[in-house]
Design an enzyme around this catalytic site. Sequence first.
Site, PDB file in Angstrom:
ATOM      1  CG  ASP A  86      36.322  40.952  43.542  1.00 55.12           C
ATOM      2  OD1 ASP A  86      36.291  41.706  42.556  1.00 55.12           O
ATOM      3  OD2 ASP A  86      35.668  39.896  43.614  1.00 55.12           O
ATOM      4  CG  HIS A  87      34.162  46.459  43.107  1.00 54.09           C
ATOM      5  ND1 HIS A  87      34.490  47.032  41.897  1.00 54.09           N
ATOM      6  CD2 HIS A  87      34.609  47.304  44.069  1.00 54.09           C
ATOM      7  CE1 HIS A  87      35.097  48.185  42.123  1.00 54.09           C
ATOM      8  NE2 HIS A  87      35.196  48.372  43.430  1.00 54.09           N
ATOM      9  CE1 TYR A 103      32.123  37.119  37.317  1.00 52.11           C
ATOM     10  CE2 TYR A 103      30.914  38.979  36.421  1.00 52.11           C
ATOM     11  CZ  TYR A 103      30.946  37.667  36.857  1.00 52.11           C
ATOM     12  OH  TYR A 103      29.799  36.915  36.841  1.00 52.11           O
ATOM     13  CG  HIS A 104      35.207  44.825  39.138  1.00 54.54           C
ATOM     14  ND1 HIS A 104      34.162  45.666  39.462  1.00 54.54           N
ATOM     15  CD2 HIS A 104      35.023  44.494  37.828  1.00 54.54           C
ATOM     16  CE1 HIS A 104      33.382  45.827  38.416  1.00 54.54           C
ATOM     17  NE2 HIS A 104      33.877  45.109  37.418  1.00 54.54           N
ATOM     18  N   PRO A 105      38.999  41.951  40.658  1.00 60.51           N
ATOM     19  CG  PRO A 105      40.201  40.088  39.938  1.00 60.51           C
ATOM     20  CD  PRO A 105      38.885  40.781  39.765  1.00 60.51           C
TER      21      PRO A 105
END
Length: 638
Positions: free
Chosen positions: A361-362, A566-568
């Site tokens: 994730d980011h 919000y980038h899994p």
Amino acid sequence: MDGACITDSVWASPASCHGTEAASGAGAILFASLLSSLIKSQRDLGNPDDYPDDATSILLDEYDFIVVGSGSAGSAVAARLSEVEDWNVLVLEAGGDPPLTSDIPRLFFSLQGGDIDWRHKTEPTKGMCEGLKNGQCNWPTGKVLGGTSVLNGLLYIRGMERDYNIWEEEGNKGWSYKDVLHYFKKSQDARAPKLLHESNKDYHAQGGPLTVDQFESSDIAEQFLEAASELGYPVLDDINGEHRRGFTNVQATLRNGTRCNSAKAFLGAAKHRKNLHVSKYSHVTKIHIDPSTKVATSVEFKTKDGGIRKVKIKKEVVVSASALNSPQILMLSGIGPRKHLEEMSIEPIIEDLKVGENLQDHIMFPGSAFTKDKSPDNQLSSSYLNDAAYEYLTRRTGLLSTHYGTTVTGFTNTKYSDDERPDMQYHFFVILANDHVALKIFTDGIGYTDDTIASFAEAIQENDLVIIAPTLLRPKSRGRILLNSADPFDHPKIEAGYLSDSEELDMKRMIDGIRFTADLMNTKVMKSVNATRWKLFIKACESLDFDFDSDSYWECALRQIATTLYHPAGTCKMGPRSDPDAVVDPELKVHGVKGIRVADASIMPRVVSGNTNAPTIMIGEKAADMIKKEWLEKLSVC
């Protein structure tokens, strides 16, 4: 608070705010009753006609293709497959139509934590998310037609050329940048004049279902760009073009000032096709697989009325339920780490694969805060929200048409970069002086504790607040998704793994990113508006024996309030059969099982260097093409 507040149904005066919880979930922000006539006249805002009807009552017993999830990838897959008239396609979506407020760009934070959000949270873990509520990071994920493309920040960023070339180098043939660029362009309908310039023709296209435009710029956005230029960074016309290092006004999934989510783009265009059915409020519980042949036979799901149904699969099921829910569905269906499935009493176990591993994730740090002089156009009053609503409804411009306060993003290299690609991205959030509504929506979305929120509130008493969130693009740390139980209605267990790499490179890069935010705000243009570092109150970091702004302080702050962007991604890793960590092959077929593919961000072997919505849509486009090619060739042979 001077001005309006938000109740469950209307913009309200301060007197009516007593005892209400501002921004209390999905659909919490609606316009004032005095503007109700304007809302009714704006049928294209939150218009149910943008989406297919619910076909739950007329479902067939068998479909050629079943798509699980209607998000960024799933909508593209289903719409493209339904282009073949002889194929019956079913979409199973756990939510319903997007609400009116989801169409308004500025309100995206307010959509999180409500009915259209799965409301996932990370497991409380020492060393990460410790200073947020209950020691957990919120991981919003869309439970709605359009999935997370309905509640994200709308940014359209594709990542970097080298990202995809590495995918191919690691055994994923057909996934190089030159291969995937076609699918980015295939879906796109570029509207911004800069994107249509002759110099950008190799990177953008028109005529696709997904509208891509640029946010309106603003005075503060131009100041940020000037500050970056002072530091020697180029101001880019196109972050998805030839050059990726620099700062820019972002591109977004915007259509005439409203959100163009993936369901509106893809399923909306296909809604009249008789061979496409969409079953809303249908929660998939399991894919049934014949244990002797390892062939997927049917999909089981719970409908809105509480009934359990099964629909047969004639050709394939495509799982596009997100990097969190896709691995959960596979594990519930008997595909996953054998030991874990045995512990969860999952039977039968079909295939022992590392489903749920490789979670990336980011991570961003929403704690690098600065005050600045109040903007000249800051005219907050008891009517400013109504004024903004009126402007938006009549012209689709103004405060509500933008991102959260500004429209800028930037990409830089830290001193720890391991190749030419920028490894740090910056997101900018601006909260105007005394705008307590915007502050509450933002802080509730992140999940700050009350004492940190109070520190933010103090900052905006006399000044505007700028939060520059450094974001780590290629984390070394890895997490995983596990089942909490065999109950399909339990949330999956999220072990995010933030800042856990043994070399502590993630921590070093994040601190370097925080240092850069100070450099940016120390430029002449930002000093001209008295930009000043604001020390947030973070309880665990207050009493320790080190100075504010030291590396030790920032390490403490990162472990307390750093959170998701919000980038899994990566939990159903794509790779050849020779890769022991791979779950799907380069055609996105689950290894060792027939009739199941996965198409969403979970297949990324390594998360891309940028926001993940555009790449996930690309994955859906490419998946549909691969499926079409295989099955149409079979038909031609027959």
